[in-house]
Design a protein around this motif. Structure first.
Motif, PDB file in Angstrom:
ATOM      1  N   PRO A  39       4.976   6.757  10.203  1.00 42.37           N
ATOM      2  CA  PRO A  39       5.494   6.760  11.582  1.00 42.37           C
ATOM      3  C   PRO A  39       4.985   5.590  12.418  1.00 42.37           C
ATOM      4  CG  PRO A  39       4.874   8.975  10.926  1.00 42.37           C
ATOM      5  CD  PRO A  39       4.375   8.062   9.844  1.00 42.37           C
ATOM      6  N   PHE A  40       3.736   5.188  12.222  1.00 46.13           N
ATOM      7  CA  PHE A  40       3.191   4.054  12.975  1.00 46.13           C
ATOM      8  C   PHE A  40       3.781   2.732  12.468  1.00 46.13           C
ATOM      9  CE2 PHE A  40       0.071   7.394  13.572  1.00 46.13           C
ATOM     10  CZ  PHE A  40      -0.210   7.286  14.929  1.00 46.13           C
ATOM     11  N   TYR A  41       4.118   2.688  11.184  1.00 44.69           N
ATOM     12  CA  TYR A  41       4.764   1.495  10.631  1.00 44.69           C
ATOM     13  C   TYR A  41       6.133   1.312  11.272  1.00 44.69           C
ATOM     14  CZ  TYR A  41       7.546  -1.249   7.332  1.00 44.69           C
ATOM     15  OH  TYR A  41       8.402  -2.175   6.769  1.00 44.69           O
ATOM     16  N   PHE A  42       6.920   2.386  11.338  1.00 43.94           N
ATOM     17  CA  PHE A  42       8.259   2.288  11.927  1.00 43.94           C
ATOM     18  C   PHE A  42       8.202   2.075  13.434  1.00 43.94           C
ATOM     19  CE2 PHE A  42       9.319   4.813   8.029  1.00 43.94           C
ATOM     20  CZ  PHE A  42      10.133   3.848   7.443  1.00 43.94           C
ATOM     21  N   ALA A  43       7.089   2.509  14.050  1.00 49.77           N
ATOM     22  CA  ALA A  43       6.930   2.294  15.487  1.00 49.77           C
ATOM     23  C   ALA A  43       6.403   0.899  15.798  1.00 49.77           C
ATOM     24  CB  ALA A  43       5.984   3.345  16.066  1.00 49.77           C
ATOM     25  N   LEU A  87       0.924   8.584   3.358  1.00 51.71           N
ATOM     26  CA  LEU A  87       2.279   8.162   3.722  1.00 51.71           C
ATOM     27  C   LEU A  87       2.782   8.911   4.951  1.00 51.71           C
ATOM     28  CD1 LEU A  87       3.903   7.985   0.166  1.00 51.71           C
ATOM     29  CD2 LEU A  87       3.274   6.056   1.631  1.00 51.71           C
ATOM     30  N   ALA A  88       2.548  10.209   4.985  1.00 48.76           N
ATOM     31  CA  ALA A  88       3.044  11.033   6.089  1.00 48.76           C
ATOM     32  C   ALA A  88       2.435  10.625   7.426  1.00 48.76           C
ATOM     33  CB  ALA A  88       2.756  12.508   5.808  1.00 48.76           C
ATOM     34  N   VAL A  89       1.169  10.240   7.408  1.00 47.07           N
ATOM     35  CA  VAL A  89       0.483   9.877   8.650  1.00 47.07           C
ATOM     36  C   VAL A  89       0.763   8.433   9.049  1.00 47.07           C
ATOM     37  CG1 VAL A  89      -1.796   9.552   9.713  1.00 47.07           C
ATOM     38  CG2 VAL A  89      -1.349  11.588   8.324  1.00 47.07           C
ATOM     39  N   GLN A  90       0.814   7.536   8.072  1.00 46.00           N
ATOM     40  CA  GLN A  90       0.894   6.110   8.393  1.00 46.00           C
ATOM     41  C   GLN A  90       2.316   5.588   8.618  1.00 46.00           C
ATOM     42  OE1 GLN A  90      -1.351   3.921   5.391  1.00 46.00           O
ATOM     43  NE2 GLN A  90      -2.990   5.446   5.447  1.00 46.00           N
ATOM     44  N   GLY A 120       0.815  -1.210   0.000  1.00 40.38           N
ATOM     45  CA  GLY A 120       0.000   0.000   0.000  1.00 40.38           C
ATOM     46  C   GLY A 120       0.846   1.257   0.000  1.00 40.38           C
ATOM     47  N   PHE A 121       1.938   1.240   0.751  1.00 39.46           N
ATOM     48  CA  PHE A 121       2.854   2.388   0.762  1.00 39.46           C
ATOM     49  C   PHE A 121       3.447   2.610  -0.629  1.00 39.46           C
ATOM     50  CE2 PHE A 121       3.828   1.272   5.456  1.00 39.46           C
ATOM     51  CZ  PHE A 121       2.724   1.998   5.871  1.00 39.46           C
ATOM     52  N   ILE A 122       3.840   1.512  -1.269  1.00 40.63           N
ATOM     53  CA  ILE A 122       4.434   1.620  -2.604  1.00 40.63           C
ATOM     54  C   ILE A 122       3.416   2.191  -3.587  1.00 40.63           C
ATOM     55  CG2 ILE A 122       5.378   0.303  -4.538  1.00 40.63           C
ATOM     56  CD1 ILE A 122       6.524  -1.670  -2.475  1.00 40.63           C
ATOM     57  N   THR A 123       2.179   1.706  -3.513  1.00 45.31           N
ATOM     58  CA  THR A 123       1.121   2.189  -4.404  1.00 45.31           C
ATOM     59  C   THR A 123       0.882   3.680  -4.218  1.00 45.31           C
ATOM     60  OG1 THR A 123       0.028   0.029  -4.393  1.00 45.31           O
ATOM     61  CG2 THR A 123      -1.305   1.938  -5.044  1.00 45.31           C
ATOM     62  N   VAL A 168      -2.613  17.950  -8.317  1.00 45.63           N
ATOM     63  CA  VAL A 168      -1.869  18.256  -7.085  1.00 45.63           C
ATOM     64  C   VAL A 168      -2.660  17.798  -5.860  1.00 45.63           C
ATOM     65  CG1 VAL A 168      -1.048  20.137  -5.614  1.00 45.63           C
ATOM     66  CG2 VAL A 168      -0.557  20.168  -8.065  1.00 45.63           C
ATOM     67  N   ALA A 169      -3.976  17.997  -5.882  1.00 50.60           N
ATOM     68  CA  ALA A 169      -4.810  17.592  -4.744  1.00 50.60           C
ATOM     69  C   ALA A 169      -4.773  16.083  -4.548  1.00 50.60           C
ATOM     70  CB  ALA A 169      -6.245  18.066  -4.964  1.00 50.60           C
ATOM     71  N   TRP A 170      -4.855  15.329  -5.641  1.00 49.03           N
ATOM     72  CA  TRP A 170      -4.779  13.876  -5.525  1.00 49.03           C
ATOM     73  C   TRP A 170      -3.397  13.436  -5.042  1.00 49.03           C
ATOM     74  CZ3 TRP A 170      -8.352  10.235  -5.390  1.00 49.03           C
ATOM     75  CH2 TRP A 170      -9.621  10.502  -5.921  1.00 49.03           C
ATOM     76  N   ALA A 171      -2.363  14.092  -5.549  1.00 48.94           N
ATOM     77  CA  ALA A 171      -1.002  13.772  -5.092  1.00 48.94           C
ATOM     78  C   ALA A 171      -0.862  14.047  -3.598  1.00 48.94           C
ATOM     79  CB  ALA A 171       0.018  14.593  -5.882  1.00 48.94           C
ATOM     80  N   ALA A 172      -1.486  15.132  -3.135  1.00 58.38           N
ATOM     81  CA  ALA A 172      -1.438  15.478  -1.712  1.00 58.38           C
ATOM     82  C   ALA A 172      -2.144  14.430  -0.867  1.00 58.38           C
ATOM     83  CB  ALA A 172      -2.071  16.849  -1.490  1.00 58.38           C
ATOM     84  N   LEU A 173      -3.226  13.871  -1.400  1.00 59.21           N
ATOM     85  CA  LEU A 173      -3.939  12.817  -0.667  1.00 59.21           C
ATOM     86  C   LEU A 173      -3.041  11.605  -0.466  1.00 59.21           C
ATOM     87  CD1 LEU A 173      -6.398  11.347   0.493  1.00 59.21           C
ATOM     88  CD2 LEU A 173      -7.088  10.796  -1.854  1.00 59.21           C
ATOM     89  N   PHE A 174      -2.374  11.167  -1.518  1.00 62.60           N
ATOM     90  CA  PHE A 174      -1.481  10.008  -1.399  1.00 62.60           C
ATOM     91  C   PHE A 174      -0.298  10.320  -0.482  1.00 62.60           C
ATOM     92  CE2 PHE A 174      -3.453   9.108  -5.643  1.00 62.60           C
ATOM     93  CZ  PHE A 174      -4.119   7.959  -5.255  1.00 62.60           C
ATOM     94  N   ALA A 175       0.201  11.546  -0.566  1.00 63.29           N
ATOM     95  CA  ALA A 175       1.322  11.943   0.291  1.00 63.29           C
ATOM     96  C   ALA A 175       0.892  11.987   1.751  1.00 63.29           C
ATOM     97  CB  ALA A 175       1.859  13.305  -0.145  1.00 63.29           C
ATOM     98  N   ALA A 176      -0.337  12.445   2.005  1.00 64.40           N
ATOM     99  CA  ALA A 176      -0.844  12.525   3.381  1.00 64.40           C
ATOM    100  C   ALA A 176      -0.950  11.132   4.002  1.00 64.40           C
ATOM    101  CB  ALA A 176      -2.204  13.218   3.393  1.00 64.40           C
TER     102      ALA A 176
END
Length: 232
Positions: A190-194, A185-188, A124-127, A175-183
């Motif tokens: 940290p919990f993956y690495f934790a 990753l940005a939110v999830q 999912g992260f890769i996608t 840009v809005a769709w790109a921001a959604l995918f980036a968000a």
């Protein structure tokens, strides 16, 4: 056909198969509902992941802090397989269900091969990274993927690039769709690495269809606003 026209045709055909066609006189709610596959499509998209996170959380061993990986992944894949089998028996289109089954199997393989439940989320992260990057690059280069798809659906090819207003709208939509995918990753991430699997799985569900649906609605309305009389 040029490369941009071929890409636009492919994107447009994919959108049309998903029930998204700006040339049709359909309500926004109908388009969003159809693109998600209706009630069954939502279940096929959400239930396998929900089963995984619930079973994994319920089976967490207090001593090790880990859940039953085999059971949670096995049940998740089984649910996806049941949906696919049900469509085959009913002789209904199986594209979405098969896609969900393949995604569940690939994610399970990542987790099982490494023995880390968190790796179930790596595909999912890769996608998200690939989709977000492609959309952002397309916007910055002036060849918005949203514009290419809409251009094919509305029969105008790439002529929208000569219209400043359309170019600007398609730029910001990409840009809005790109921001959604980036968000996501940005939110999830940290919990993956934790190693917080419960929080990660919950966030994946929350940032899935609940964010996809309104973004699709905004995109649909924006494209229709650019072409108010396309149906006629």
């Amino acid at each position: 056909m040029s490369a941009s026209e071929v890409l636009g045709a492919a994107l447009g055909q994919a959108a049309r198969r998903a029930g998204i066609d700006p040339a049709e006189s359909a309500t926004t709610g109908h388009v969003v509902w159809a693109s998600m596959g209706g009630f069954r499509g939502i279940l096929e998209s959400v239930l396998p992941g929900l089963v995984f996170i619930v079973v994994y959380t319920v089976t967490i061993d207090p001593a090790s802090g880990e859940g039953d990986l085999w059971l949670s992944l096995g049940l998740s894949v089984a649910v996806a397989a049941v949906f696919t089998l049900a469509r085959l028996i009913a002789r209904q289109p199986v594209t979405a269900a098969v896609g969900g089954l393949v995604a569940a199997v690939v994610a399970a393989a990542f987790a099982l091969l490494t023995g880390d439940a968190g790796n179930n989320f790596v595909p999912g992260f890769i996608t998200n990274a690939v989709y977000g990057s492609a959309l952002l690059v397309s916007a910055l280069t002036g060849w918005s993927l949203i514009g290419l798809a809409a251009g094919f659906l509305l029969g105008e090819g790439t002529t929208w690039r000569r219209d400043r207003r359309k170019r600007r709208v398609y730029f910001w939509l990409a840009v809005a769709w790109a921001a959604l995918f980036a968000a996501r990753l940005a939110v999830q991430l940290p919990f993956y690495f934790a190693g917080d699997i419960t929080a990660l799985g919950t966030l994946k569900l929350v940032m899935g269809l609940p964010l996809f649906a309104p973004m699709l609605a905004v995109t649909w309305l924006a494209v229709r606003a650019l072409h108010p009389r396309s149906a006629e």
